[in-house]
Design a protein around this motif. Structure first.
Motif, PDB file in Angstrom:
ATOM      1  N   THR A   1       0.837  -1.202   0.000  1.00 34.68           N
ATOM      2  CA  THR A   1       0.000   0.000   0.000  1.00 34.68           C
ATOM      3  C   THR A   1       0.873   1.254   0.000  1.00 34.68           C
ATOM      4  O   THR A   1       0.656   2.184  -0.785  1.00 34.68           O
ATOM      5  N   THR A   2       1.867   1.281   0.875  1.00 34.80           N
ATOM      6  CA  THR A   2       2.781   2.419   0.945  1.00 34.80           C
ATOM      7  C   THR A   2       3.614   2.523  -0.323  1.00 34.80           C
ATOM      8  O   THR A   2       3.897   3.627  -0.812  1.00 34.80           O
TER       9      THR A   2
ATOM     10  N   GLU B   1       1.468   4.163  -2.961  1.00 39.61           N
ATOM     11  CA  GLU B   1       1.349   5.589  -2.663  1.00 39.61           C
ATOM     12  C   GLU B   1       2.605   6.342  -3.092  1.00 39.61           C
ATOM     13  O   GLU B   1       2.526   7.418  -3.707  1.00 39.61           O
TER      14      GLU B   1
ATOM     15  N   ARG C   1       2.816   6.826  -6.893  1.00 41.74           N
ATOM     16  CA  ARG C   1       1.928   7.883  -7.397  1.00 41.74           C
ATOM     17  C   ARG C   1       2.450   9.276  -7.030  1.00 41.74           C
ATOM     18  O   ARG C   1       2.375  10.215  -7.836  1.00 41.74           O
ATOM     19  N   GLU C   2       2.987   9.410  -5.827  1.00 39.76           N
ATOM     20  CA  GLU C   2       3.488  10.714  -5.389  1.00 39.76           C
ATOM     21  C   GLU C   2       4.751  11.114  -6.145  1.00 39.76           C
ATOM     22  O   GLU C   2       4.921  12.284  -6.510  1.00 39.76           O
TER      23      GLU C   2
ATOM     24  N   LYS D   1       9.444   7.657   1.058  1.00 39.05           N
ATOM     25  CA  LYS D   1       8.439   7.367   2.090  1.00 39.05           C
ATOM     26  C   LYS D   1       9.038   7.270   3.478  1.00 39.05           C
ATOM     27  O   LYS D   1       8.386   7.620   4.469  1.00 39.05           O
TER      28      LYS D   1
END
Length: 290
Positions: A118-119, A122, A125-126, A163
């Motif tokens: 999940t991370t 993310e 996409r970022e 992240k």
């Protein structure tokens, strides 16, 4: 104990940081904050899939279920082969076509933890707002290459650092190459339990373990997860467990501290993966210091 039925799940994209058609059934996950966090997935490649030569700060176990998996130049895992891809060890470039593989990725003895899918998604996409991903490499766009950052970087590595907010650290490679096992060449041997035979594929750092068990109808297999999580993938057959009935390509997890059991209703084979004893080792170190 937990159970997931693969035939009730759909394949889906996790992240676009690599090039090609790759989708996942996320069978089992650990605790994202734990050092022994993990993801166990069925991974399907269709068409072409590519990664550059790279390494990780986590461990991987792979079992090829269908097709062939190219893990490096002129190096291929065939259907039925298993592999241990340790942290710090380079592999690739990968040029994968059609195959289905069971993949376990988990926190390793270096205690870097594991970035969950999940991370990871993310982060991909970022980061696409700051640059582009191509052939597994992230390239920062104009104005995004700040002091101390590299313009071009391995895609996963770029996401991890973004992240986590820190530079990634790789442990020294304990193995010079991934360890690939021709499972069919391992003989079945007594397990010590009536009606149960085993193929012990390997025991690695901190007792990361890979074993295939063959169960006769009515035979019971005890799963001891007192010191580390134990994951089970059903290769064939049916049976029951403390979490419910299981069938082909189902996944079960006995979380750390649990004890569980499987009982076969028909002839069955199951692949058991013992995660590294990271938490147990940390506890032992704390006791010695105290």
């Amino acid at each position: 104990m937990r159970i997931r039925h693969s035939d009730e799940m759909d394949y889906a994209v996790v992240s676009g940081h690599r090039t090609g058609d790759i989708t996942f059934k996320r069978m089992m996950q650990g605790d994202p904050e734990a050092l022994d966090n993990f993801e166990l997935s069925l991974v399907r490649n269709r068409g072409a899939y590519y990664t550059p030569r790279h390494r990780h700060n986590f461990d991987q176990i792979r079992l090829v279920l269908e097709g062939e998996f190219s893990y490096a130049d002129k190096k291929v895992m065939k259907s039925g082969d298993a592999g241990f891809f340790p942290e710090g060890t380079y592999y690739g470039p990968q040029n994968v076509t059609d195959c289905t593989t069971l993949v376990l990725q988990c926190g390793a003895p270096s205690r870097s933890g594991y970035l969950d899918y999940t991370t990871l998604g993310e982060g991909h996409r970022e980061l696409t707002r700051l640059g582009s991903f191509d052939n597994g490499v992230f390239t920062r766009g104009p104005g995004a290459n700040l002091p101390g950052t590299r313009r071009k970087q391995d895609g996963y590595e770029a996401i991890w650092e973004y992240k986590r907010g820190q530079e990634i650290a790789y442990p020294p490679a304990r193995y010079s190459e991934p360890v690939i096992m021709n499972v069919a060449s391992f003989e079945w041997e007594p397990s010590g339990t009536d009606g149960v035979e085993r193929r012990l594929l390997g025991t690695f750092i901190n007792e990361t373990r890979m074993v295939i068990y063959r169960l006769e109808p009515g035979a019971r297999l005890d799963i001891d997860a007192s010191e580390a999580c134990q994951l089970v993938f059903v290769l064939s057959g049916t049976g029951r467990s403390t979490a419910g009935d299981w069938r082909r390509w189902d996944a079960l997890a006995a979380d750390r501290g649990e004890c569980a059991e499987l009982t076969a209703s028909a002839p069955a084979e199951v692949f058991v993966m013992g995660l590294p004893r990271i938490a147990a080792v940390e506890t032992e170190r704390t006791r010695r210091v105290a």
